[in-house]
Write a protein that holds these residues in place. Structure first.
Motif, PDB file in Angstrom:
ATOM      1  N   GLU A  25      84.771  -7.802  66.489  1.00 61.35           N
ATOM      2  CA  GLU A  25      85.808  -7.980  67.493  1.00 61.35           C
ATOM      3  C   GLU A  25      85.381  -7.391  68.839  1.00 61.35           C
ATOM      4  N   GLU A  26      84.763  -6.213  68.783  1.00 61.01           N
ATOM      5  CA  GLU A  26      84.281  -5.579  70.008  1.00 61.01           C
ATOM      6  C   GLU A  26      83.209  -6.428  70.677  1.00 61.01           C
ATOM      7  N   LYS A  27      82.338  -7.030  69.852  1.00 65.57           N
ATOM      8  CA  LYS A  27      81.260  -7.860  70.401  1.00 65.57           C
ATOM      9  C   LYS A  27      81.827  -9.097  71.078  1.00 65.57           C
ATOM     10  N   VAL A  28      82.817  -9.745  70.457  1.00 68.95           N
ATOM     11  CA  VAL A  28      83.449 -10.926  71.068  1.00 68.95           C
ATOM     12  C   VAL A  28      84.045 -10.558  72.419  1.00 68.95           C
ATOM     13  N   GLU A  29      84.755  -9.412  72.457  1.00 72.29           N
ATOM     14  CA  GLU A  29      85.362  -8.978  73.712  1.00 72.29           C
ATOM     15  C   GLU A  29      84.290  -8.624  74.737  1.00 72.29           C
ATOM     16  N   GLN A  30      83.244  -7.958  74.262  1.00 70.72           N
ATOM     17  CA  GLN A  30      82.163  -7.539  75.154  1.00 70.72           C
ATOM     18  C   GLN A  30      81.477  -8.739  75.802  1.00 70.72           C
ATOM     19  N   MET A  31      81.327  -9.833  75.044  1.00 74.63           N
ATOM     20  CA  MET A  31      80.628 -11.015  75.548  1.00 74.63           C
ATOM     21  C   MET A  31      81.541 -11.911  76.379  1.00 74.63           C
ATOM     22  N   SER A  32      82.755 -11.470  76.628  1.00 76.65           N
ATOM     23  CA  SER A  32      83.696 -12.178  77.508  1.00 76.65           C
ATOM     24  C   SER A  32      83.897 -13.625  77.084  1.00 76.65           C
ATOM     25  N   GLY A  33      83.941 -13.864  75.767  1.00 73.39           N
ATOM     26  CA  GLY A  33      84.216 -15.206  75.263  1.00 73.39           C
ATOM     27  C   GLY A  33      83.050 -16.157  75.299  1.00 73.39           C
ATOM     28  N   LEU A  34      81.843 -15.652  75.613  1.00 72.47           N
ATOM     29  CA  LEU A  34      80.677 -16.539  75.687  1.00 72.47           C
ATOM     30  C   LEU A  34      80.082 -16.849  74.319  1.00 72.47           C
ATOM     31  N   CYS A  35      80.524 -16.179  73.283  1.00 78.88           N
ATOM     32  CA  CYS A  35      80.044 -16.499  71.942  1.00 78.88           C
ATOM     33  C   CYS A  35      81.223 -16.524  70.976  1.00 78.88           C
ATOM     34  N   THR A  91      79.341  -3.877  81.865  1.00 76.01           N
ATOM     35  CA  THR A  91      77.900  -4.085  81.923  1.00 76.01           C
ATOM     36  C   THR A  91      77.595  -5.555  82.239  1.00 76.01           C
ATOM     37  N   ILE A  92      76.341  -5.799  82.615  1.00 78.44           N
ATOM     38  CA  ILE A  92      75.898  -7.150  82.965  1.00 78.44           C
ATOM     39  C   ILE A  92      75.136  -7.738  81.776  1.00 78.44           C
ATOM     40  N   GLY A  93      75.545  -8.901  81.329  1.00 80.27           N
ATOM     41  CA  GLY A  93      74.831  -9.621  80.282  1.00 80.27           C
ATOM     42  C   GLY A  93      74.027 -10.760  80.875  1.00 80.27           C
ATOM     43  N   LYS A  94      73.038 -11.220  80.128  1.00 88.22           N
ATOM     44  CA  LYS A  94      72.201 -12.333  80.566  1.00 88.22           C
ATOM     45  C   LYS A  94      72.057 -13.333  79.441  1.00 88.22           C
ATOM     46  N   VAL A  95      72.015 -14.623  79.806  1.00 88.53           N
ATOM     47  CA  VAL A  95      71.815 -15.665  78.812  1.00 88.53           C
ATOM     48  C   VAL A  95      70.980 -16.778  79.439  1.00 88.53           C
ATOM     49  N   GLY A  96      70.041 -17.293  78.640  1.00 86.51           N
ATOM     50  CA  GLY A  96      69.185 -18.384  79.094  1.00 86.51           C
ATOM     51  C   GLY A  96      68.946 -19.360  77.961  1.00 86.51           C
ATOM     52  N   ASN A  97      68.466 -20.544  78.305  1.00 87.16           N
ATOM     53  CA  ASN A  97      68.266 -21.576  77.296  1.00 87.16           C
ATOM     54  C   ASN A  97      66.893 -22.225  77.412  1.00 87.16           C
ATOM     55  N   LEU A  98      66.377 -22.647  76.271  1.00 85.44           N
ATOM     56  CA  LEU A  98      65.165 -23.446  76.179  1.00 85.44           C
ATOM     57  C   LEU A  98      65.449 -24.663  75.323  1.00 85.44           C
ATOM     58  N   MET A  99      64.703 -25.730  75.535  1.00 83.06           N
ATOM     59  CA  MET A  99      64.632 -26.818  74.573  1.00 83.06           C
ATOM     60  C   MET A  99      63.235 -26.774  73.963  1.00 83.06           C
ATOM     61  N   VAL A 100      63.182 -26.751  72.621  1.00 80.15           N
ATOM     62  CA  VAL A 100      61.902 -26.738  71.926  1.00 80.15           C
ATOM     63  C   VAL A 100      61.872 -27.922  70.960  1.00 80.15           C
ATOM     64  N   ALA A 101      60.670 -28.333  70.583  1.00 77.38           N
ATOM     65  CA  ALA A 101      60.543 -29.505  69.716  1.00 77.38           C
ATOM     66  C   ALA A 101      59.343 -29.361  68.808  1.00 77.38           C
ATOM     67  N   ASP A 102      59.414 -30.041  67.659  1.00 73.00           N
ATOM     68  CA  ASP A 102      58.254 -30.210  66.796  1.00 73.00           C
ATOM     69  C   ASP A 102      58.138 -31.697  66.472  1.00 73.00           C
ATOM     70  N   ASP A 103      57.396 -32.040  65.430  1.00 75.33           N
ATOM     71  CA  ASP A 103      57.183 -33.451  65.132  1.00 75.33           C
ATOM     72  C   ASP A 103      58.367 -34.104  64.434  1.00 75.33           C
ATOM     73  N   THR A 104      59.475 -33.350  64.257  1.00 75.46           N
ATOM     74  CA  THR A 104      60.652 -33.926  63.602  1.00 75.46           C
ATOM     75  C   THR A 104      61.860 -34.000  64.529  1.00 75.46           C
ATOM     76  N   GLY A 105      61.799 -33.414  65.724  1.00 74.05           N
ATOM     77  CA  GLY A 105      62.942 -33.444  66.626  1.00 74.05           C
ATOM     78  C   GLY A 105      62.949 -32.280  67.586  1.00 74.05           C
ATOM     79  N   SER A 106      64.075 -32.062  68.243  1.00 72.79           N
ATOM     80  CA  SER A 106      64.194 -30.992  69.232  1.00 72.79           C
ATOM     81  C   SER A 106      65.496 -30.231  69.012  1.00 72.79           C
TER      82      SER A 106
END
Length: 374
Positions: A25-35, A91-106
């Motif tokens: 519950e604390e983590k959900v609140e800490q992440m401000s609804g981002l997860c 506190t300040i949180g950070k989030v980033g994204n990647l797209m990765v792929a192999d021979d079956t999809g991404s």
């Protein structure tokens, strides 16, 4: 069994379930609804040092939210900007994204906090091959893998073949992201410069590509315009990680390629054939391509724009076996009136139709129009 209990059962009783739920519950609140709750439970488990994951390395096509912890190898095909957010604890949180792929999809990866710094600091680039351990969950656009403090994302010397899900041009809609598409290069525009809000100079250019389902204009920003220097018309090109937007002027959907998109030549075979409309079928307010013969020539005329610059316009008529239409040639196209003769075969590609004098339909050939004298 709910999602929190399922994850708690992997902790081996190192804390009570009540305490674990409080931390979630604390983590959900800490992440401000981002997860969501499941992601928060996974992050709490990682915070507690529990990274008991199956050691089996699986393929991307086999990853689903029911598996939970996953280990796999993949190649980075797209990198997105890191964004910061304010947690409820200040506190300040950070989030980033990647797209990765192999021979079956991404699949999309979500990197949190110090893991996101790997993106921000340029330690991860398109083309890197990675060993990845994280937690699979439902994301906004399907299954994604979260990588927190105790997740793993390391470079590997393995050579990873990639298969990317791709779209046909006719399937592209406004607002779509993660667009992968191949097409034949039909046109390359001049590069234009502009002043950015921060005072720096930006560059923008356009290309036109087509496949067997249609054609679409592509907008290239800043250094991406340099990608076209080694390209020529009729090359097949591949776009990775584009996004679609409606052009406010033409009201047509275009593909945009920014810092994290890729534009490159490919050996893939792509068929494209221009769709020519019979003149009799043209209605106002659409873009058309026609082919026929020149059946009338007007005068070249110069005029002053409201901004003080000078422009040119001329008119020609083109006929096919269904009818005859007037075409206004603007800018450099206007000079063609001195090169044409009656009965010259001609193609007018991507001209805009409108109601002209006496409500007769005419075509306007501007800077997005291509004209071919056959």
């Amino acid at each position: 069994m709910d999602e929190i209990t399922e994850i708690y059962n992997k902790l081996g009783g190192i804390i009570s379930e009540d305490d674990f739920r409080k931390k979630v519950e604390e983590k959900v609140e800490q992440m401000s609804g981002l997860c969501d709750v499941k992601t928060a439970a996974m992050l709490v488990a990682h915070d507690l040092g529990v990274t008991d994951t199956a050691k089996e390395v699986i393929k991307i096509k086999d990853i689903n939210p029911e598996i939970g912890n996953v280990n796999f190898v993949a190649k980075v095909v797209s990198v997105f900007d890191v964004r910061e957010f304010n947690r409820n604890d200040g506190t300040i949180g950070k989030v980033g994204n990647l797209m990765v792929a192999d021979d079956t999809g991404s699949i999309r990866l979500t990197l949190w906090d110090e893991r996101a710094d790997l993106i921000k600091n340029g330690n991860i680039e398109v083309g890197d091959c990675m060993e990845i351990s994280g937690y699979a969950k439902d994301g906004y656009s399907g299954t994604e893998v979260n990588i927190g403090r105790y997740g793993v994302i390391n470079t590997t010397d393995q050579n990873i073949e990639v298969r990317l899900d791709s779209q046909k041009i006719s399937e592209i809609r406004d607002g779509m992201g993660d667009i992968n598409v191949s097409g034949k290069l039909l046109d390359i525009s001049d590069v234009r410069t502009f002043q950015k809000k921060d005072g720096s100079q930006g560059r923008v250019g356009n290309i036109l590509i087509g496949d067997e389902t249609g054609k679409i204009r592509v907008t290239l920003w800043d250094e991406k315009v340099d990608s076209t220097k080694e390209m020529k018309l009729d090359d097949t090109i591949e776009i990775i990680n584009g996004y679609a937007r409606t052009n406010n002027f033409s009201q047509q959907v275009e593909i945009q390629i920014g810092n994290h998109g890729v534009l490159r030549k490919t050996d893939a075979e792509v068929e494209y054939r221009e769709n020519f409309t019979p003149i009799a079928d043209i209605i106002p307010g659409e873009s058309y391509s026609i082919e026929g013969s020149v059946s009338g020539l007007g005068e070249l005329r110069e005029f002053d724009r409201d901004d003080g610059t000078t422009n040119m316009v001329s008119n020609i008529y083109v006929s096919d076996d269904t009818g005859r239409i007037r075409i206004a040639l603007w800018g450099d196209h206007a000079l063609l009136v001195d090169e044409l003769d009656i009965d010259t075969p001609i193609q007018i590609i991507d001209a805009y139709s409108k109601a002209g004098f006496n409500d007769e339909i005419e075509l306007s050939a501007g800077n997005r129009t291509r004209i071919t004298i056959m």
